[in-house]
Design an enzyme around this catalytic site. Structure first.
Site, mmCIF file in Angstrom:
data_model
loop_
_atom_site.group_PDB
_atom_site.id
_atom_site.type_symbol
_atom_site.label_atom_id
_atom_site.label_comp_id
_atom_site.label_asym_id
_atom_site.label_seq_id
_atom_site.Cartn_x
_atom_site.Cartn_y
_atom_site.Cartn_z
ATOM 1 N N CYS A 180 25.317 50.445 20.042
ATOM 2 C CA CYS A 180 25.754 49.048 20.074
ATOM 3 C C CYS A 180 27.271 48.910 20.289
ATOM 4 O O CYS A 180 27.752 49.167 21.384
ATOM 5 C CB CYS A 180 25.256 48.360 18.803
ATOM 6 S SG CYS A 180 25.180 46.570 18.931
ATOM 7 N N ARG A 187 22.078 35.143 20.834
ATOM 8 C CA ARG A 187 22.351 36.411 20.174
ATOM 9 C C ARG A 187 21.040 37.192 20.218
ATOM 10 O O ARG A 187 19.969 36.645 19.928
ATOM 11 C CB ARG A 187 22.790 36.171 18.731
ATOM 12 C CG ARG A 187 23.218 37.463 18.052
ATOM 13 C CD ARG A 187 23.954 37.251 16.755
ATOM 14 N NE ARG A 187 24.342 38.556 16.237
ATOM 15 C CZ ARG A 187 25.497 39.139 16.482
ATOM 16 N NH1 ARG A 187 26.413 38.530 17.179
ATOM 17 N NH2 ARG A 187 25.757 40.346 16.010
ATOM 18 N N HIS A 195 19.516 49.995 16.396
ATOM 19 C CA HIS A 195 19.860 50.351 15.023
ATOM 20 C C HIS A 195 18.551 50.668 14.296
ATOM 21 O O HIS A 195 17.478 50.584 14.854
ATOM 22 C CB HIS A 195 20.506 49.162 14.310
ATOM 23 C CG HIS A 195 21.726 48.631 14.978
ATOM 24 N ND1 HIS A 195 22.942 49.245 14.918
ATOM 25 C CD2 HIS A 195 21.913 47.502 15.723
ATOM 26 C CE1 HIS A 195 23.843 48.525 15.575
ATOM 27 N NE2 HIS A 195 23.241 47.468 16.082
HETATM 28 N N1 GLN Z 1 29.921 43.137 17.916
HETATM 29 C C1 GLN Z 1 29.069 43.525 18.986
HETATM 30 C C2 GLN Z 1 28.136 42.435 19.435
HETATM 31 O O1 GLN Z 1 27.863 41.512 18.707
HETATM 32 C C3 GLN Z 1 28.266 44.756 18.570
HETATM 33 C C4 GLN Z 1 27.335 44.500 17.423
HETATM 34 C C5 GLN Z 1 26.818 45.751 16.754
HETATM 35 O O2 GLN Z 1 27.371 46.835 16.939
HETATM 36 N N2 GLN Z 1 25.792 45.618 15.956
HETATM 37 O O3 GLN Z 1 27.666 42.474 20.542
#
Ligand code: GLN
Length: 230
Positions: free
Chosen positions: A96, A131, A195
């Protein structure tokens, strides 16, 4: 160099460790120990010296936008060593936020552009639509993966000849809502939005452990031939 000591670098463990990502390093260590290896995990944080040549595996986890901003300022010191390591086919897993920072840039929802290392021709942008959060399922060359994603950045490849994706989406978003693709696979580099941690998927964990052992054996052979040459 100790014959059975596997060295793992965890980049910015104190800042980049969202949603169970530290578990990836724990699972790899556990599997290597079962195979008779000792493991040493070095947490490389802000200001620390780091030479990827000294390692058998490099891990870079996910992080929130703020932590990514902090890390991105320190990271360029390590560009050369990481680029050489990855281009030589050595194993690295980025999740990520860490994956995003290996590309050219990440433009966040507050309009800030976080500069990445530019090791891979890809970029990540926030788009107002959504998101990407929830369970994911996708198919890789090592079989199916089930994980969890939570990111606002959408990743796009800028050179599809050189870059290949890690998986084909069955459920969830992966890199972005349009492409139905997950992550990046380049030689023994894997970038992924998964994740949970990703390596609870034992097929992927075993594939990475195999890469790590091969890298370790190469380093051992290299160390032996250097001794002979001296
Ligand atoms: N901050 C980044 C996003 O929102 C990565 C998020 C994360 O690593 N979980 O895309």
């Amino acid at each position: 160099m100790a014959d059975n000591l596997i060295k793992i670098a965890y980049l910015y463990e104190d800042l980049m460790n969202t949603y169970g990502d530290s578990g990836d390093v724990k699972i790899v260590s556990h599997l290597l120990k079962k195979d008779g290896y000792d493991t040493q995990v070095d947490n490389i944080s802000l200001g620390d010296e780091f030479n990827a040549d000294d390692y058998d595996f490099v891990f870079f986890g996910g992080g929130q936008d703020f932590e990514q901003t902090v890390v991105a300022k320190d990271l360029p010191r390590h560009k050369d060593t990481l680029e050489k390591y990855v281009n030589s086919g050595n194993p690295m897993l980025c999740i990520c936020g860490g994956y995003q920072l290996m590309g050219d840039y990440y433009k966040t929802n507050s309009g800030v552009t976080i500069k990445g290392l530019g090791i891979f021709p890809l970029h990540t942008v926030f788009k107002s639509d959504k998101r990407m959060i929830g369970d994911t399922k996708y198919m890789t060359e090592w079989g199916e993966v089930q994980a969890f994603e939570n990111h606002s950045g959408q990743t796009y490849f800028d050179n599809t000849d050189r870059l290949h994706t890690f998986g084909d989406m069955i459920e969830g978003y992966g890199n972005n809502p349009q492409d139905k693709k997950e992550g990046l696979r380049y030689r023994n580099f894997i970038g992924s939005y998964s994740h949970g941690p990703l390596l609870k998927n034992v097929n992927i964990a075993n594939a990475i452990v195999k890469m790590i052992i091969a890298r370790h054996n190469d380093r051992l052979n290299q160390a032996t031939s250097n001794e002979v040459a001296e």
